[in-house]
Design a protein around this motif. Structure first.
Motif, PDB file in Angstrom:
ATOM      1  N   LYS A 154     -82.349 115.694   0.916  1.00 35.04           N
ATOM      2  CA  LYS A 154     -81.624 116.436   1.941  1.00 35.04           C
ATOM      3  C   LYS A 154     -81.791 117.933   1.696  1.00 35.04           C
ATOM      4  CE  LYS A 154     -77.038 117.113   3.974  1.00 35.04           C
ATOM      5  NZ  LYS A 154     -75.603 116.872   3.908  1.00 35.04           N
ATOM      6  N   TYR A 156     -80.288 121.731   3.128  1.00 38.49           N
ATOM      7  CA  TYR A 156     -79.193 122.362   3.861  1.00 38.49           C
ATOM      8  C   TYR A 156     -79.681 123.644   4.525  1.00 38.49           C
ATOM      9  CZ  TYR A 156     -75.543 119.378   1.840  1.00 38.49           C
ATOM     10  OH  TYR A 156     -74.744 118.318   1.497  1.00 38.49           O
ATOM     11  N   HIS A 186     -79.423 119.051   7.062  1.00 40.37           N
ATOM     12  CA  HIS A 186     -78.091 119.465   7.519  1.00 40.37           C
ATOM     13  C   HIS A 186     -78.312 120.698   8.388  1.00 40.37           C
ATOM     14  CE1 HIS A 186     -73.649 120.458   6.764  1.00 40.37           C
ATOM     15  NE2 HIS A 186     -74.126 121.474   7.481  1.00 40.37           N
ATOM     16  N   VAL A 241     -79.071 114.763   9.972  1.00 42.86           N
ATOM     17  CA  VAL A 241     -77.885 114.014   9.545  1.00 42.86           C
ATOM     18  C   VAL A 241     -76.638 114.467  10.300  1.00 42.86           C
ATOM     19  CG1 VAL A 241     -78.757 113.469   7.243  1.00 42.86           C
ATOM     20  CG2 VAL A 241     -77.485 115.595   7.597  1.00 42.86           C
ATOM     21  N   HIS A 242     -75.619 113.663  10.211  1.00 40.82           N
ATOM     22  CA  HIS A 242     -74.267 113.878  10.777  1.00 40.82           C
ATOM     23  C   HIS A 242     -74.273 114.693  12.086  1.00 40.82           C
ATOM     24  CE1 HIS A 242     -74.670 117.565   8.475  1.00 40.82           C
ATOM     25  NE2 HIS A 242     -74.300 117.033   7.333  1.00 40.82           N
TER      26      HIS A 242
HETATM   27 ZN    ZN Z   1     -74.390 117.894   5.414  1.00 42.64          ZN
END
Ligand code: ZN
Ligand code: DUC
Ligand code: ZN
Length: 486
Positions: A154, A156, A186, A241-242
């Motif tokens: 991941k 950011y 992210h 994501v999210h």
């Molecule tokens: Zn995140």
């Protein structure tokens, strides 16, 4: 035919493509036979026409992850995996997080120590979080780690301690392209959040609800578009994501329409919470629902449901990020009544994820049972290199299964949950289903109580993602992308 260790009778088995009635024969922790009228097993479970789905894969959870700001995650591998099992999840993928200035290898080794050998009740793999893509990380550590079974990471685009700039993201994307790894992003615009936060604080607007005002939908949309553009430039798959709102979903659909391998993940908080969950006044209660991106509005919830139903999203995970509301090491790590910008970001949800989507998605006919399976297990197994061992009901697969209790009326309370957090954002919600039984590699780990010995959960090495476009033969949206392979 050899006697099975366990036969699950009269299952209404669901995979990502089919629903079929069968007995499930299990030996040595694996599904060895799917058929009718199997001979008696050493052990028997009567599923009596109940839906049986693959055990959930929660491919976005945070457990015992160092935060660096004085807050402490309430769940480690013991409580987090127990909670997962009780909610029908049999595989967890939390994050080994590199510290800026530190080595990625050290982060992975430290995370194995945290996972221990006597904690996990269900199986787990690791994603990595890359915060400092130095030449040593890019050229030495990452290629080896990917080879060893850590094939996803991941990045950011916000948070000073974690974020990469666009150039660094390009470096990592090019590496992912060369090594066939999966990159999760992210996507929120860091500078916009910083600027808005400054304005809000200067105006004295510090209550939890202003967390939503500091991160409006457009800052997610902008970062998502930028992430997609960077991935298009390098010609590499990414997963956002999210995802919380229609604006970002539009970006994903747009990219998918262009033939780009852009995948989307969403989470329960974007279906069941809104910005009002952060409070209407100035009290601190709303901090329980502070997470990033923040919950939005009813229209966004509808857009997320549509994205789940129409195939835009590939993954439904919890983003379980457990911080206690009481005490000085969770939501209040910066004092009794901190400003929204000082509140630990994240909410618990590993145990409620599966039941929320089965009850409100499948039982209310918003999605099919097959789509439920795709979203909660099969696609994550494929994207993160665990398929076909995990994520399906098939001969040869691990016997990770959920037997559903569909006539059950459940009022969610924190008391019934098994995490180590002192609240659930879904307190009082009425559901019409809950897992009656969870099996991990053929062993019952939940039947109304948690079962099994902590430590039985195994670490899983991940293969490369199983994706269209992830092998060399059908790459090539851009003529110059092969340049990045050197
Ligand atoms: Zn995140
Ligand atoms: N991002 C996450 O993935 N989890 C918790 C908070 C955040 O910003
Ligand atoms: Zn997360």
């Amino acid at each position: 035919m050899q006697t099975h260790d366990l036969v699950i009778r009269h299952a209404r088995a669901v995979t990502a493509s089919d629903i079929f009635h069968c007995d499930i024969g299990i030996s040595d922790g694996r599904i060895t036979t799917l058929g009718q009228r199997l001979p008696a097993g050493t052990q028997e479970i009567d599923a009596a026409g109940r839906f049986v789905t693959p055990g959930g894969i929660d491919s976005h959870v945070h457990l015992d992850q160092p935060t660096g700001d004085g807050s402490v995650m309430a769940d480690d591998f013991a409580s987090g995996s127990r909670s997962a099992a009780c909610g029908g999840t049999t595989t967890l993928i939390p994050f080994a997080c590199q510290q800026k200035g530190g080595s990625l290898r050290d982060a992975v080794e430290d995370y194995h120590r945290r996972a221990g050998t006597d904690k996990a009740l269900v199986d787990y793999a690791f994603h990595m979080i890359i915060t400092d893509p130095t030449p040593a990380v890019l050229n030495e550590e990452l290629p080896r780690l990917i080879q060893e079974g850590y094939s996803s990471f991941k990045l950011y685009m916000s948070y000073a301690a974690l974020m990469l700039n666009d150039r660094q993201i390009l470096d990592v994307l090019a590496l992912a392209r060369r090594e066939h790894a999966m990159v999760m992003l992210h996507a929120e615009n860091h500078d916009c959040i910083g600027w808005l936060t400054e304005q809000l604080l200067a105006a004295g607007l510090t209550a939890p609800r202003f967390h939503a005002a500091s991160r409006p939908r457009l800052i997610e949309r902008e970062a998502a578009h930028r992430a997609i553009s960077l991935a298009e430039l390098v010609d590499v798959p990414i997963l956002l994501v999210h995802v919380s709102a229609g604006e970002t979903i539009e970006q994903i659909r747009w990219a998918q329409g262009k033939g780009l391998n852009v995948y989307g993940e969403t989470c329960p908080q974007y279906l069941f919470l809104t910005r009002e969950s952060l409070g209407l006044g100035d009290d601190f209660e709303g901090a329980k629902c502070i997470c990033s991106p923040p919950p939005r509005d009813k229209g966004s919830q509808e857009a997320v449901w549509r994205g789940l139903a129409n195939g835009t999203f590939s993954v439904f995970s919890s983003d379980h990020a457990p911080f206690r509301f009481a005490g000085a090491d969770g939501k209040r790590a910066h004092g009794d009544n901190p400003g929204f910008h000082q509140v630990a970001n994240g909410i618990p949800g590993v145990e409620t994820r599966m039941a929320l989507l089965w009850s409100e998605g499948v039982c209310r006919r918003r999605i099919t049972p097959q789509r439920f399976v795709e979203l909660t297990a099969t696609n994550a197994a494929k994207l993160y290199g665990l398929y076909p061992r995990k994520g399906s009901i098939a001969v040869g697969a691990d016997a990770d299964l959920v037997i559903w209790d569909q006539d059950k009326k459940v009022t969610v309370t924190n008391e019934m949950l098994h995490h180590n957090v002192d609240y659930t954002p879904y307190e009082g919600m009425e559901l019409s289903a809950w897992p009656a039984m969870t099996l991990s590699r053929g062993e019952v780990v939940w039947d109304g109580s948690p079962r099994g010995t902590p430590g039985r959960g195994q670490f899983l090495r991940c293969d490369r993602p199983l994706l269209p476009g992830a092998d060399d033969s059908d790459r090539g949206y851009t003529d110059y992308a092969p340049l990045f392979d050197r």
